[in-house]
Design a protein around this motif. Structure first.
Motif, PDB file in Angstrom:
ATOM      1  N   LEU A 585       0.904  -0.962  -0.036  1.00  0.00           N
ATOM      2  CA  LEU A 585       0.156   0.247   0.092  1.00  0.00           C
ATOM      3  C   LEU A 585       1.102   0.903  -0.353  1.00  0.00           C
ATOM      4  CD1 LEU A 585      -3.122   0.944  -0.203  1.00  0.00           C
ATOM      5  CD2 LEU A 585      -2.662   1.434   2.447  1.00  0.00           C
ATOM      6  N   SER A 586      -0.035   1.959  -1.012  1.00  0.00           N
ATOM      7  CA  SER A 586       1.795   3.475  -1.338  1.00  0.00           C
ATOM      8  C   SER A 586       0.486   4.710  -1.200  1.00  0.00           C
ATOM      9  CB  SER A 586       2.466   3.505  -2.849  1.00  0.00           C
ATOM     10  OG  SER A 586       1.696   3.579  -3.821  1.00  0.00           O
ATOM     11  N   VAL A 587       1.336   5.514  -0.551  1.00  0.00           N
ATOM     12  CA  VAL A 587      -0.226   7.217  -0.563  1.00  0.00           C
ATOM     13  C   VAL A 587       0.722   8.111  -0.994  1.00  0.00           C
ATOM     14  CG1 VAL A 587      -1.662   7.985   0.909  1.00  0.00           C
ATOM     15  CG2 VAL A 587      -1.090   6.042   1.337  1.00  0.00           C
ATOM     16  N   GLU A 588      -0.391   8.692  -2.009  1.00  0.00           N
ATOM     17  CA  GLU A 588       0.470  10.164  -2.489  1.00  0.00           C
ATOM     18  C   GLU A 588      -0.617  10.771  -3.118  1.00  0.00           C
ATOM     19  OE1 GLU A 588       1.570   9.400  -6.645  1.00  0.00           O
ATOM     20  OE2 GLU A 588       0.576   7.428  -7.339  1.00  0.00           O
ATOM     21  N   ARG A 589      -0.131  12.118  -2.698  1.00  0.00           N
ATOM     22  CA  ARG A 589      -0.781  13.423  -2.689  1.00  0.00           C
ATOM     23  C   ARG A 589      -0.975  13.555  -4.587  1.00  0.00           C
ATOM     24  NH1 ARG A 589       1.864  17.068   0.571  1.00  0.00           N
ATOM     25  NH2 ARG A 589       3.084  16.742  -1.168  1.00  0.00           N
ATOM     26  N   LEU A 590      -2.476  13.440  -5.015  1.00  0.00           N
ATOM     27  CA  LEU A 590      -2.058  13.756  -6.244  1.00  0.00           C
ATOM     28  C   LEU A 590      -2.008  15.003  -7.178  1.00  0.00           C
ATOM     29  CD1 LEU A 590      -5.621  11.783  -7.254  1.00  0.00           C
ATOM     30  CD2 LEU A 590      -2.843  11.720  -7.257  1.00  0.00           C
ATOM     31  N   GLU A 591      -1.781  16.806  -5.907  1.00  0.00           N
ATOM     32  CA  GLU A 591      -1.757  17.763  -6.069  1.00  0.00           C
ATOM     33  C   GLU A 591      -0.563  18.317  -5.130  1.00  0.00           C
ATOM     34  OE1 GLU A 591      -2.103  19.347  -8.982  1.00  0.00           O
ATOM     35  OE2 GLU A 591      -3.988  18.387 -10.332  1.00  0.00           O
ATOM     36  N   PRO A 592       0.549  19.369  -5.839  1.00  0.00           N
ATOM     37  CA  PRO A 592       0.619  20.131  -4.444  1.00  0.00           C
ATOM     38  C   PRO A 592      -0.045  20.487  -3.984  1.00  0.00           C
ATOM     39  CG  PRO A 592       0.713  20.987  -7.012  1.00  0.00           C
ATOM     40  CD  PRO A 592      -0.218  20.463  -7.204  1.00  0.00           C
ATOM     41  N   ASN A 593       0.796  20.366  -2.296  1.00  0.00           N
ATOM     42  CA  ASN A 593       0.076  21.185  -0.722  1.00  0.00           C
ATOM     43  C   ASN A 593       0.091  22.573  -0.760  1.00  0.00           C
ATOM     44  OD1 ASN A 593      -0.884  20.500   1.634  1.00  0.00           O
ATOM     45  ND2 ASN A 593       0.607  19.649   2.522  1.00  0.00           N
ATOM     46  N   SER A 681       9.903  23.342  -5.620  1.00  0.00           N
ATOM     47  CA  SER A 681       8.715  22.892  -5.555  1.00  0.00           C
ATOM     48  C   SER A 681       7.829  24.350  -5.959  1.00  0.00           C
ATOM     49  CB  SER A 681       7.469  21.666  -4.929  1.00  0.00           C
ATOM     50  OG  SER A 681       8.024  22.518  -3.710  1.00  0.00           O
ATOM     51  N   LEU A 682       8.193  25.272  -4.793  1.00  0.00           N
ATOM     52  CA  LEU A 682       7.178  26.372  -4.305  1.00  0.00           C
ATOM     53  C   LEU A 682       6.293  27.363  -5.499  1.00  0.00           C
ATOM     54  CD1 LEU A 682       8.490  27.250  -1.276  1.00  0.00           C
ATOM     55  CD2 LEU A 682       6.645  25.549  -1.345  1.00  0.00           C
ATOM     56  N   GLN A 683       5.484  27.578  -5.361  1.00  0.00           N
ATOM     57  CA  GLN A 683       4.411  29.107  -6.211  1.00  0.00           C
ATOM     58  C   GLN A 683       3.920  28.703  -5.171  1.00  0.00           C
ATOM     59  OE1 GLN A 683       2.667  24.855  -8.062  1.00  0.00           O
ATOM     60  NE2 GLN A 683       3.594  25.781 -10.459  1.00  0.00           N
ATOM     61  N   LEU A 684       2.991  30.361  -6.001  1.00  0.00           N
ATOM     62  CA  LEU A 684       2.549  31.497  -5.248  1.00  0.00           C
ATOM     63  C   LEU A 684       0.728  31.312  -5.930  1.00  0.00           C
ATOM     64  CD1 LEU A 684       4.368  34.089  -3.896  1.00  0.00           C
ATOM     65  CD2 LEU A 684       3.437  32.592  -2.362  1.00  0.00           C
ATOM     66  N   ALA A 685      -0.381  31.478  -6.123  1.00  0.00           N
ATOM     67  CA  ALA A 685      -1.457  31.635  -6.376  1.00  0.00           C
ATOM     68  C   ALA A 685      -2.240  32.657  -5.897  1.00  0.00           C
ATOM     69  CB  ALA A 685      -2.449  30.523  -6.544  1.00  0.00           C
ATOM     70  N   MET A 686      -2.505  34.021  -7.006  1.00  0.00           N
ATOM     71  CA  MET A 686      -2.629  35.544  -6.315  1.00  0.00           C
ATOM     72  C   MET A 686      -3.816  35.807  -7.575  1.00  0.00           C
ATOM     73  SD  MET A 686      -0.802  38.449  -5.931  1.00  0.00           S
ATOM     74  CE  MET A 686      -1.368  39.862  -5.617  1.00  0.00           C
ATOM     75  N   GLY A 750       3.022  23.985  -2.927  1.00  0.00           N
ATOM     76  CA  GLY A 750       4.214  23.119  -3.264  1.00  0.00           C
ATOM     77  C   GLY A 750       4.715  21.646  -2.918  1.00  0.00           C
ATOM     78  N   GLU A 751       5.718  20.668  -2.182  1.00  0.00           N
ATOM     79  CA  GLU A 751       5.418  19.697  -2.372  1.00  0.00           C
ATOM     80  C   GLU A 751       6.350  19.318  -1.068  1.00  0.00           C
ATOM     81  OE1 GLU A 751       4.316  16.752  -3.194  1.00  0.00           O
ATOM     82  OE2 GLU A 751       4.162  18.097  -5.431  1.00  0.00           O
ATOM     83  N   PHE A 752       5.220  20.033  -0.361  1.00  0.00           N
ATOM     84  CA  PHE A 752       6.304  20.557   1.645  1.00  0.00           C
ATOM     85  C   PHE A 752       4.789  19.795   3.105  1.00  0.00           C
ATOM     86  CE2 PHE A 752       4.162  24.282   0.168  1.00  0.00           C
ATOM     87  CZ  PHE A 752       2.923  24.020   0.834  1.00  0.00           C
ATOM     88  N   PHE A 761       0.711  28.972  10.498  1.00  0.00           N
ATOM     89  CA  PHE A 761       1.826  27.236   9.912  1.00  0.00           C
ATOM     90  C   PHE A 761       3.066  27.449   8.999  1.00  0.00           C
ATOM     91  CE2 PHE A 761      -3.437  27.311  10.103  1.00  0.00           C
ATOM     92  CZ  PHE A 761      -3.459  26.175  10.326  1.00  0.00           C
ATOM     93  N   ASP A 762       4.249  27.083   9.703  1.00  0.00           N
ATOM     94  CA  ASP A 762       4.999  26.483   9.292  1.00  0.00           C
ATOM     95  C   ASP A 762       5.822  25.856   8.290  1.00  0.00           C
ATOM     96  OD1 ASP A 762       5.892  29.008  10.989  1.00  0.00           O
ATOM     97  OD2 ASP A 762       6.547  27.800  12.215  1.00  0.00           O
ATOM     98  N   ILE A 763       6.274  25.923   6.823  1.00  0.00           N
ATOM     99  CA  ILE A 763       6.558  25.348   6.092  1.00  0.00           C
ATOM    100  C   ILE A 763       7.639  24.410   6.080  1.00  0.00           C
ATOM    101  CG2 ILE A 763       7.123  25.083   3.392  1.00  0.00           C
ATOM    102  CD1 ILE A 763       5.520  27.211   2.860  1.00  0.00           C
ATOM    103  N   VAL A 764       7.801  22.839   6.121  1.00  0.00           N
ATOM    104  CA  VAL A 764       8.218  21.692   6.775  1.00  0.00           C
ATOM    105  C   VAL A 764       7.825  21.256   5.419  1.00  0.00           C
ATOM    106  CG1 VAL A 764       7.960  22.428   8.685  1.00  0.00           C
ATOM    107  CG2 VAL A 764       6.840  21.040   7.639  1.00  0.00           C
ATOM    108  N   GLU A 765       9.302  20.314   5.582  1.00  0.00           N
ATOM    109  CA  GLU A 765       9.655  19.249   4.472  1.00  0.00           C
ATOM    110  C   GLU A 765       8.358  18.082   4.820  1.00  0.00           C
ATOM    111  OE1 GLU A 765      12.812  16.260   3.225  1.00  0.00           O
ATOM    112  OE2 GLU A 765      13.640  17.556   4.969  1.00  0.00           O
TER     113      GLU A 765
END
Length: 900
Positions: A585-593, A681-686, A750-752, A761-765
């Motif tokens: 069993l594996s788990v993956e996000r389909l979109e960036p966090n 991986s970071l992006q900004l949406a505005m 992003g992937e965080f 909230f803080d962005i962490v690995e």
């Protein structure tokens, strides 16, 4: 003596007699020195709906038709009746609310109809006196006549002449308060498609009795349709449920509507954009903004198939429950007239009328009595007695029920009931005969009851009433021992002719229902609205009836067609489901966090002076709704005008002086230890970045070629090169101010992972994902899909597969087998059965769980109704992340798989 508004009439109160009207040129101060003076003044409606027009005036509707409908006809008449089928109205009314709607025209019509001047007796609204019931009754009688003839019927007639159906809904949930719509059923009479609304925040599947008023409003519209022969009954459904509302909440609501005679569901609402104020405008949105949009077809196809089924044939109900709407006319005291009584006393009579009528409607529905509601005005036009039954239009009733608190009748009702009793009909009375006719004290209803002691039958309880109804009109559907079906089960029946009938059973509530059903016929065809399939099912022959077991889980339904003729029932295939284990069993996000930045610093150079006489306004660490309000106030507005209605292009074309300026600063933190892993991986949406100069940590950002994200007016841009470890500042400056500069949240993608912090909230690995709540895995705001993938091996060829989710939370779950979509799980029992030929050997199962849109779009601090006022309830400054409210989402336990 000071009077607010235009003085219309004044009365000297006190003494033994009724209030005395003072001369138009009388001295109010002198009169007031001798005792209390009651004044009546005309005031603008104003308030929340200042655009209200007087819909009792014929010229108002004529103008409305000329500037709207006629303009549509000039452009699109060739499409009327085909692509364009309906003309929709939303909550029109007479607009009395806290006072009385009044005009010279209405006063003239009132005097012509009732032979006295309303202003001479208007004190009867303010004080309880002998004249009060009849004056109130007469007023609403005139208002209702003018409103229905001059507005509702006028639009009905225009639509009919142009090949359209008039539909929509009124302010029907205020029944029996006549202040907005004096008589909804009389207004439905003049709609080709009668309609209601039932929104997401109104319907509560956990409280069956608490939905009784909505059951009553459904019965009002469906009853008029049965009586006039209208084939369609409309409902504006779902809206206002909040961003958390999705497929699991849609189905019980639509099922309940369709099982109560509603057969056109208008899904409310599909936003064209979520930019600016629109994201706070009565969500959810049924559109591609929603994370579950790709799964919505399951619900839409179910609703469509059910709609086809419940529009075949006709509904024939044999019991008529009189609707005491006109009693509410006698009892209504608008708030501004409550001088001689307390507010609780004034509203208590209407509340008791509502309570008692809702109780009898609920009791009849729970006992599965087939009944319609009878409106006196509709009956006055369409009622007659024929062959010993009471007919209203196309409907025929064998039994009439007088409810507990019906206190007045029309003359026409008195005559019609009398004729029905003379013809041998039965009236079952839960209460005493009405003591009034047309709001005036009368002994005639009591005399009618005494003249027909065998046919006018008093019932001392709901149970006694239902027992007598079942004796007079034997129930069509029961348990096998003849008892009523469980009250939690809703049953709807349509006669197809030739002994066939459609039967819909639904359980929109949160408890399972199991029973053995007995209904007429010898054959039963089950229709599967989820797949479109059908099959004959086995039943037990019981005389001229058939019996079968019915088990409905919460949100469950069953649809059948019964037939007099028996049918060969194919043998059920023997299935021996074998458990199949999942591995790897594996788990993956389909979109960036995603991280939502909903607090910012704001500085505005405006055109309006603040309390200190400055045009400059500033605030630090405030919610974006507060920053937006501050910006618009600086521009001279009381609030963001996009929360209201724009006239033509008066707002969008507005320009602001060159010196006006809006500066915004959003902050977010990237953990230094996670920086190298997450920064690329970071992006900004505005929202609408083209209106601003945008800088990240002082460096300019160019959104010119940025991609769309979530909405046509939102753009996302990769910013990994501009991010720094620790605190980051995104600045946006607009000069001059633009009408579309609405301050809104900014989104970091992003992937965080996310970690709770003292300031949000803080962005962490990110940690590897697993079974369990996403909230525990750093995905607080994430609303899209997470894929849970596993492998299984079939020892031999299989004809089918079942996938059950024993524990999960979210909006929908898409199931894929070997990469191909197998179906969607959204409703109990949270199981998908796949009829497919599967080879022996290894296979892959994937389950894509879709999250909750409220986690992304809020409101994050309050659970009130989804309007801007709820988003405006927030901590003053950026809070600890623990202050946010989220819905847990995720697959909490591994799927259970069986093969056969």
């Amino acid at each position: 003596m000071e009077v607010e508004g235009e003085l219309t009439a004044a009365f000297a109160c006190g003494g033994d007699g009724p209030p005395r009207r003072l001369p138009a040129d009388g001295d109010l101060d002198e009169a007031a020195s001798r005792g209390p003076v009651l004044t009546l003044a005309l005031c603008d409606v104003g308030g929340r709906r200042p655009w209200r027009v007087d819909l009792t005036l014929p010229e108002a509707t004529a103008t409305f038709l000329r500037v709207t409908h006629e303009e549509y006809a000039a452009r699109f008449a060739d499409h009327f009746g085909r692509e364009i089928k309906y003309a929709f109205t939303d909550e029109p009314g007479v607009g009395c609310r806290d006072g009385l709607a009044l005009s010279p025209y209405l006063l003239e019509e009132f005097e012509r109809e009732h032979r006295y001047d309303l202003l001479d007796r208007v004190y009867a609204f303010a004080f309880e006196c002998e004249e009060s019931p009849c004056v109130r009754f007469d007023y609403f009688s005139t208002v209702n006549r003018l409103w229905t003839s001059n507005f509702v019927k006028a639009i009905h007639d225009w639509c009919g002449a142009h090949g359209l159906s008039f539909t929509g809904h009124y302010w029907e949930h205020d029944w029996p308060d006549p202040a907005s719509v004096p008589d909804s059923m009389a207004a439905y009479r003049w709609m080709q498609v009668p309609g209601i609304d039932l929104l997401g925040f109104q319907f509560d599947p956990s409280d069956r009795a608490g939905n009784a008023l909505y059951l009553l409003t459904m019965k009002e519209a469906a009853s008029v349709a049965n009586q006039t022969g209208a084939r369609r009954v409309f409902c504006e459904a779902y809206g206002g449920g909040g961003y958390e509302m999705a497929l699991p909440q849609f189905k019980p609501l639509s099922d309940w509507l369709l099982a109560n005679g509603i057969n056109v569901i208008n899904p409310h609402l599909s936003h064209q954009t979520l930019a600016g104020a629109r994201k706070y405008d009565w969500p959810q949105t049924i559109s591609d903004h929603a994370s579950w949009w790709s799964c919505y077809g399951v619900q839409a196809r179910h609703d469509a198939r059910l709609t086809v089924a419940v529009t075949q044939g006709r509904e024939h109900n044999r019991v008529l429950l009189l609707q005491p709407t006109l009693t509410g006319w006698m009892q209504c005291v608008p708030k501004s007239f409550r001088l001689g009584m307390g507010s609780e006393e004034a509203s208590g009579r209407l509340e008791e009328l509502k309570r008692s009528q809702c109780a009898i409607v609920q009791a009849l529905a729970d006992a599965h009595v087939d009944f319609d509601l009878g409106d006196e005005i509709v009956m006055a036009e369409l009622g007659r007695v024929q062959d010993g039954v009471l007919c209203v239009g196309q409907a025929r009733y064998e039994v009439v029920v007088l409810p507990q608190n019906m206190q007045t009748w029309l003359d026409s009702t008195l005559a019609l009931v009398g004729e029905f009793l003379e013809a041998g009909g039965t009236l079952l009375a839960l209460g005493p005969p009405p003591a009034h006719v047309r709001g005036r004290t009368s002994e005639e209803p009591t005399a009618l009851a005494r003249a027909h002691p065998e046919n006018w039958v008093a019932c001392d309880s709901h149970e006694n009433l239902i027992e007598r109804i079942r004796a007079l009109v034997p129930p069509r559907v029961t348990t096998q021992d003849g008892a009523p079906l469980p009250p939690g089960l809703t049953h709807y029946r349509r006669e197809l002719g030739d002994g066939r009938a459609v039967h819909l059973f639904v359980n929109p509530w949160q408890e399972e229902v199991t029973t053995r059903v007995l209904l007429a016929g010898a054959g039963l065809l089950a229709l599967d609205t989820m797949t479109g399939g059908s099959q004959f099912v086995p039943t037990e022959s019981v005389g001229e009836c058939q019996a079968f077991d019915l088990h409905l889980r919460p949100s469950g339904h069953a649809l059948f067609v019964s037939d007099r003729q028996p049918h060969a029932v194919p043998a059920e295939p023997v299935r021996r489901p074998v458990p199949v284990g999942l591995s790897h069993l594996s788990v993956e996000r389909l979109e960036p966090n995603v991280l939502v930045l909903d607090y910012c610093a704001v500085t505005v150079e405006g055109i309006a002076l603040d309390e200190q006489g400055s045009r400059r306004r500033a605030a630090r660490s405030v919610n974006t709704t507060s920053a937006n309000a501050l910006a618009w106030q600086a521009m001279g507005f009381a609030r963001d005008p996009w929360h209201g209605t724009q006239f033509k292009r008066t707002l969008i074309d507005r320009t602001f002086p060159a010196e006006t300026r809006l500066e915004l600063a959003y902050r977010f933190s990237v953990g230094p230890a996670a920086f190298d892993a997450v920064a690329p991986s970071l992006q900004l949406a505005m929202e609408r970045p083209w209106l601003y100069e945008v800088r990240l940590n002082g460096a300019a950002l160019d959104f010119g070629d940025a991609a769309r994200w979530l909405d046509e007016d939102v753009r996302k841009l990769s910013v990994g090169d501009g991010v720094v470890p620790g605190q980051n500042v995104l600045e946006a400056t607009a000069q001059p101010f633009h009408p579309l500069c609405e301050v809104a949240p900014v989104y970091v993608l992003g992937e965080f992972g996310l970690q709770l912090a003292s300031l949000g909230f803080d962005i962490v690995e990110p940690e590897p994902l697993s079974l369990g709540s996403w909230l525990a895995q750093g995905m607080f705001f994430y609303p899209w899909g997470v894929r849970y993938r596993g492998r299984f091996t079939l020892e031999c060829r299989a004809a089918g597969l079942s996938v059950r989710l024993p524990s999960w939370q979210g909006s929908a779950a898409r199931v894929l087998v070997d990469g191909a979509e197998a179906g969607v799980i959204a409703y109990p029992p949270h199981e998908l059965k796949l009829e497919a030929d599967l080879e022996a050997g290894p296979h892959e199962l994937a389950v894509d769980v879709t999250g909750n849109m409220k986690n992304l779009l809020g409101p994050p601090f309050d659970d009130g109704l989804p309007g801007i006022w709820t988003w405006e309830r927030h901590p003053e400054h950026a809070p600890d992340g623990r202050a946010y409210r989220f819905f847990p989402c995720g697959l909490m336990a591994a799927p259970e798989v069986h093969a056969w």
